[in-house]
Design a protein around this motif. Structure first.
Motif, short mmCIF file in Angstrom:
data_model
loop_
_atom_site.label_atom_id
_atom_site.label_comp_id
_atom_site.label_asym_id
_atom_site.label_seq_id
_atom_site.Cartn_x
_atom_site.Cartn_y
_atom_site.Cartn_z
N TRP A 61 1.21 5.03 0.59
CA TRP A 61 0.58 6.18 1.25
C TRP A 61 1.25 7.45 0.79
O TRP A 61 2.41 7.65 1.01
CB TRP A 61 0.77 6.05 2.76
N VAL A 65 -9.50 0.00 -0.74
CA VAL A 65 -8.87 1.27 -0.38
C VAL A 65 -9.90 2.39 -0.17
O VAL A 65 -9.72 3.25 0.69
CB VAL A 65 -7.76 1.71 -1.38
N ARG A 82 0.85 -1.19 0.00
CA ARG A 82 0.00 0.00 0.00
C ARG A 82 0.89 1.24 0.00
O ARG A 82 1.78 1.37 0.81
CB ARG A 82 -0.82 0.05 1.28
N GLU A 110 -4.44 6.56 -2.20
CA GLU A 110 -4.26 5.11 -2.08
C GLU A 110 -4.09 4.50 -3.47
O GLU A 110 -4.71 4.95 -4.44
CB GLU A 110 -5.50 4.49 -1.41
#
Ligand code: PHE
Length: 382
Positions: A6, A91, A4, A79
């Motif tokens: 960020w 997300v 993921r 995201e």
């Protein structure tokens, strides 16, 4: 393998207060207005998400430098959907439930916008897609908007171009059956081409991500079309162009906005030369607003020239923030109403008026691949 990314950004000198400042409810705690963004920053359509994000982020930064909105700075929470089905729901749920964003920007690809839209609709979070063109996206509900044209228009533009400019009488259509965008655009193109007296000599399918298209391209060649419409995304379009050339299928290939990526020419090289596609923006044309955007984008992103994704990403953010400003609050229902009232708004990709169906009615541009670049041919108005 759950990566993921960020990207917590766009605070640009803005103080991030950690205290409570909740008079607007969720999404404004800490003195910022939280806006969610979901984009394909990695995977098959990574250039879509990266460009779109760069445009979106730049808009948010500019608004913050100019003082923000409703007396607060904006905070963009981004995201990665990894260009994969399943990820948009994950997300977007996270952005809504965990982060409490007040509005959502995204996605580029229609199938991924379609996955996230019901979540935004249920939670009364206004969602603005920068560039998903399939009609079903905004049909999800009254909180779902877009700042781009839709595929019934784009399909018509390319069918007319094939008939009038290329004088094509017979076409083949080669569709990615895994993509809502591709299926819709293929259908709208065919309808207009047949209406104009043309003939669709053969229709074949592929699955986005396939590597070998030779069987279908051999069948297409046997049908001797004057042109082939390939409403896919850039990686597939480039491979299809290469294999078409290898098989001696030497007719123009036509695509839609999904072709737009520097990867098209990087992968396709001379095999994509001379082909045509429609899209939302070209850096050589446009208003004063578009000129300023081009200049600022190059400064912000190390000399990179913006593509349609970047321009639409930018527009999605400025249209949303304009609505928040007019609403005078971040309340979802009020922002939705303000978005619905968007009229004659001066955006980079043209003046934006949102239709009762929450779609923008705007011109398309037709480009041709020339010398490894996308050359501007014409602008087609609705
Ligand atoms: N319109 C495409 C879709 O709906 C996405 C796209 C937009 C791709 C703009 C490239 C440029 O899936």
């Amino acid at each position: 393998m759950k990566k993921r990314t960020w990207w917590l950004s766009a605070l640009l000198g803005a103080a991030l207060f950690t205290g409570c400042n909740k008079q607007d409810g969720g999404g404004t705690a800490g003195g910022t207005i939280k806006i969610g963004e979901f984009a394909s920053l990695t995977g098959k359509e990574a250039t879509f998400g990266i460009s779109s994000h760069e445009g979106t982020l730049m808009a948010i930064e500019e608004i913050n430098v100019a003082g923000g909105v409703l007396g607060k700075k904006l905070e963009l929470l981004t995201e990665d959907t990894q260009s994969k089905p399943g990820e948009p729901a994950t997300v977007v749920n996270k952005l809504v439930a965990r982060d409490g964003v007040v509005a959502m920007l995204g996605e580029v690809a229609s199938s991924r916008s379609l996955e996230a839209a019901p979540i935004c609709q249920q939670n009364k979070i206004p969602m603005v897609s920068p560039s998903s063109t399939n009609p079903k996206v905004t049909q999800t509900g009254d909180y779902i908007f877009r700042v781009c044209f839709i595929d019934p228009f784009q399909g018509t533009v390319m069918a007319n171009f094939a008939m009038r400019t290329l004088k094509a009488k017979k076409v083949a259509v080669f569709t990615d059956v895994k993509s809502d965008y591709s299926k819709g655009l293929a259908q709208f193109f065919k309808e207009q081409f047949v209406k104009g007296g043309g003939q669709v000599v053969t229709e074949l399918d592929f699955n986005g991500g396939d590597k070998d298209f030779k069987a279908q391209l051999t069948a297409i060649k046997a049908a001797s079309p004057d042109a082939v419409f390939v409403p896919g995304y850039y990686t597939d379009a480039a491979l299809i162009s290469i294999q078409a050339k290898q098989l001696g299928l030497n007719v123009p290939l036509l695509g839609g906005d999904g072709w737009e990526s520097e990867k098209l020419t990087e992968i396709g090289k001379d095999a994509v030369e001379g082909h045509y596609f429609s899209t939302h923006y070209h850096p050589d044309v446009g208003s004063e607003k578009a000129k300023k955007f081009l200049e600022n984008y190059r400064k912000r992103w190390n000399g990179k020239t913006p593509d349609a994704l970047a321009a639409c990403g930018y527009d999605s953010a400025i249209v949303l923030v304009d609505a928040i400003k007019r609403a005078g609050t971040t309340d979802g229902t009020k922002v939705r109403d303000a978005l619905a009232a968007t009229k004659d708004f001066d955006a980079v990709t043209g003046r934006i008026t949102l239709s009762p169906q929450r779609d923008a009615i705007k011109s398309a541009v037709i480009l041709q691949v020339k010398g490894g670049k996308f050359a501007y041919l014409e602008t087609v108005s609705p």
